[in-house]
Design an enzyme around this catalytic site. Structure first.
Site, PDB file in Angstrom:
ATOM      1  N   THR A  82       2.127  11.292 -12.354  1.00 37.39           N
ATOM      2  CA  THR A  82       2.521   9.663 -11.588  1.00 37.39           C
ATOM      3  C   THR A  82       3.284   9.543 -12.351  1.00 37.39           C
ATOM      4  OG1 THR A  82       0.793   8.494 -11.800  1.00 37.39           O
ATOM      5  CG2 THR A  82       0.523   9.942 -10.237  1.00 37.39           C
ATOM      6  N   CYS A  83       3.802   8.108 -11.980  1.00 31.78           N
ATOM      7  CA  CYS A  83       4.162   7.210 -12.867  1.00 31.78           C
ATOM      8  C   CYS A  83       3.727   6.314 -13.856  1.00 31.78           C
ATOM      9  CB  CYS A  83       5.867   6.057 -11.679  1.00 31.78           C
ATOM     10  SG  CYS A  83       4.374   5.449 -10.517  1.00 31.78           S
ATOM     11  N   SER A 125      -6.394   1.948 -11.139  1.00 33.01           N
ATOM     12  CA  SER A 125      -4.924   2.127 -10.481  1.00 33.01           C
ATOM     13  C   SER A 125      -4.975   1.012 -10.753  1.00 33.01           C
ATOM     14  CB  SER A 125      -4.928   2.249  -8.942  1.00 33.01           C
ATOM     15  OG  SER A 125      -5.014   3.347  -8.368  1.00 33.01           O
ATOM     16  N   GLY A 140      19.037  -8.213   4.037  1.00 30.06           N
ATOM     17  CA  GLY A 140      19.158  -7.905   3.092  1.00 30.06           C
ATOM     18  C   GLY A 140      18.378  -6.598   3.218  1.00 30.06           C
ATOM     19  N   GLU A 158      15.633  -3.174  -1.861  1.00 33.60           N
ATOM     20  CA  GLU A 158      14.689  -2.274  -1.656  1.00 33.60           C
ATOM     21  C   GLU A 158      13.741  -3.023  -0.866  1.00 33.60           C
ATOM     22  OE1 GLU A 158      11.021  -0.762  -5.499  1.00 33.60           O
ATOM     23  OE2 GLU A 158      13.364  -1.454  -6.463  1.00 33.60           O
ATOM     24  N   THR A 159      13.381  -4.232  -1.223  1.00 31.42           N
ATOM     25  CA  THR A 159      11.992  -5.788  -0.580  1.00 31.42           C
ATOM     26  C   THR A 159      12.876  -5.003   0.729  1.00 31.42           C
ATOM     27  OG1 THR A 159      12.020  -6.525  -3.254  1.00 31.42           O
ATOM     28  CG2 THR A 159      11.547  -7.485  -0.829  1.00 31.42           C
TER      29      THR A 159
END
Length: 426
Positions: free
Chosen positions: A49-50, A109, A189, A192-193
């Site tokens: 994963t990242c 995590s 807006g 991403e957020t």
């Protein structure tokens, strides 16, 4: 028989190192297939994963240890100029199992309790199963990890409460309005957020979501993805502020896009019906004076972070329960491993005594009646069961370390003069 694990994650290596070691799904399949087909491993799986790339391997050769696997993946990724062995962690035996249980239950995590990791572990197992590199050990390990994750989710509150700004905003709106399906939402807006906030809103049954963005095509794309297809031109959205119960702002700007005078006019048109404004901008998008208006609930990132901190504190309080579940499952997995290791000896022991019994009964087969022979078979079966009970119980009994298993296996094999077992599961 051993399962070892090596890997890099957010605790052991910075992102530029994790990026160099990460495997795509195609690379993952190729990597585990090469390990097994070459005989280096009898089973292999990679979670990539990242935040982590972790190898779970049942070695196929004595020389395949943690250092060997580190070197192998560094070479595979052609990363010798950047990645060093000290960027990796090592796990052995039950330590490997404990680590995967902690990963799957989301206590390892980057964000405590982040539930996405379980799906990523399941993907890793799916890949290994598809290419045939997940055998009896990794299959049992992974399914036990999935069981741990399920118990953690149902028995604890580890995954409850928002721990991201966008989700905390939506959770707060739901607490204030309860039923979001009846509320009209304006998202200002579509970055991403804003996109995350809109998707969280949709997941909480908010369906009346209108989007505005400086670049209208981006607003239209998000609206289409959500299935709302409702967009306002950025130049004219302020004319419609009074129509909305929830306003989410998430734009990059150095000046306030909403001020107290504008919102006071909007509230007058609404006849003071309550409005929540969730300011997710940094710098802030909304003049703080807006929060002083009657029935206007303004929350910025700092207020939302306070909610997140409280939720993380509650999650941390659940850690003892989670670790107790992991310990419980680890005992069961360890006992299964031990049973697997001693199974050939148990089978050989039972076979030897059955063979002796049958040879002795054969001597009397023509000297007694059929009925008497059946009674003799029943009697000898009961005697054998009692004789073998203690040796088998001793073989199955838990041991302090995996190193103690061969010694008790050898003891039983020597006492009963059993031939050397098949080494495949030793």
């Amino acid at each position: 028989m051993n399962i070892i694990s090596v890997g890099v994650n957010h605790k052991t290596a910075p992102i530029e190192i994790r990026e160099r070691i990460a495997l795509s799904e195609v690379q993952n399949k190729e990597f585990v297939t090469d390990l097994v087909s070459s005989g280096l491993a009898s089973e292999a799986m990679v979670v990539s994963t990242c935040n982590r790339t972790e190898l779970y391997v049942v070695p196929g050769m004595p020389e395949v240890n943690c250092d060997y696997l580190k070197d192998y993946i560094i070479s595979y990724k052609d990363a010798r100029n950047a990645v060093r062995p000290e960027h990796f962690f090592n796990r052995f035996y039950c330590g490997t199992a404990r680590h995967l249980f902690e990963v799957s239950s989301a206590i390892d995590s980057l964000v405590l309790g982040e539930g996405q990791i379980l799906g990523q572990v399941k993907d890793a197992y799916r890949i290994a199963a598809e290419v045939g590199t997940a055998g009896i050990l990794l299959t049992r390990l992974c399914h036990t990890a999935f069981s741990v994750a399920k118990k953690v989710k149902t028995r604890t509150k580890l995954m409850e409460g928002a721990v991201s700004v966008s989700y905390a905003a939506v959770e707060l709106a739901q607490k204030i309005f309860s039923n979001l399906s009846m509320k009209k939402v304006l998202l200002i807006g579509a970055g991403e957020t804003g996109e995350l906030a809109a998707k969280h809103m949709y997941a909480k049954n908010a369906r009346n979501i209108v989007i505005t963005n400086r670049t209208q095509s981006k607003a239209e794309a998000l609206a289409e993805e959500l299935g709302t297809n409702r967009v306002l031109p950025y130049e004219s959205y302020k004319e419609h502020l009074h129509e909305f119960d929830i306003i989410i702002t998430a734009v990059s700007t150095k000046e306030y896009i909403l001020n107290a005078a504008e919102m006071q006019q909007s509230m007058a048109k609404r006849r003071l019906k309550p409005v929540i404004i969730l300011d997710l901008g940094l710098p802030r998008n909304v003049d703080p004076e807006v929060g002083a208006l009657q029935n206007m609930f303004l929350k910025d990132i700092d207020a939302l972070k306070h909610i997140i901190d409280k939720n993380l504190e509650r999650r941390r309080a659940e850690l003892p329960k989670v670790k107790s579940i992991i310990d419980e499952e680890l005992i069961g997995f360890g006992q299964w491993i031990n049973t697997l290791k001693v199974r050939p000896t148990i089978v050989d022991l039972q076979s030897k005594f059955i063979e002796i019994k049958e040879k002795e009964l054969e001597r009397y087969r023509h000297k007694v009646s059929e009925e008497e022979l059946k009674r003799m078979e029943h009697l000898t079966d009961r005697i054998l069961k009692k004789i073998l009970h203690h040796p088998i119980k001793m073989l199955k009994a838990p041991v302090d370390t995996a190193d103690n298993i061969p010694s008790k296996v050898n003891l039983v094999r020597n006492i009963f003069d059993l031939e050397e077992p098949n080494q495949s599961l030793q």
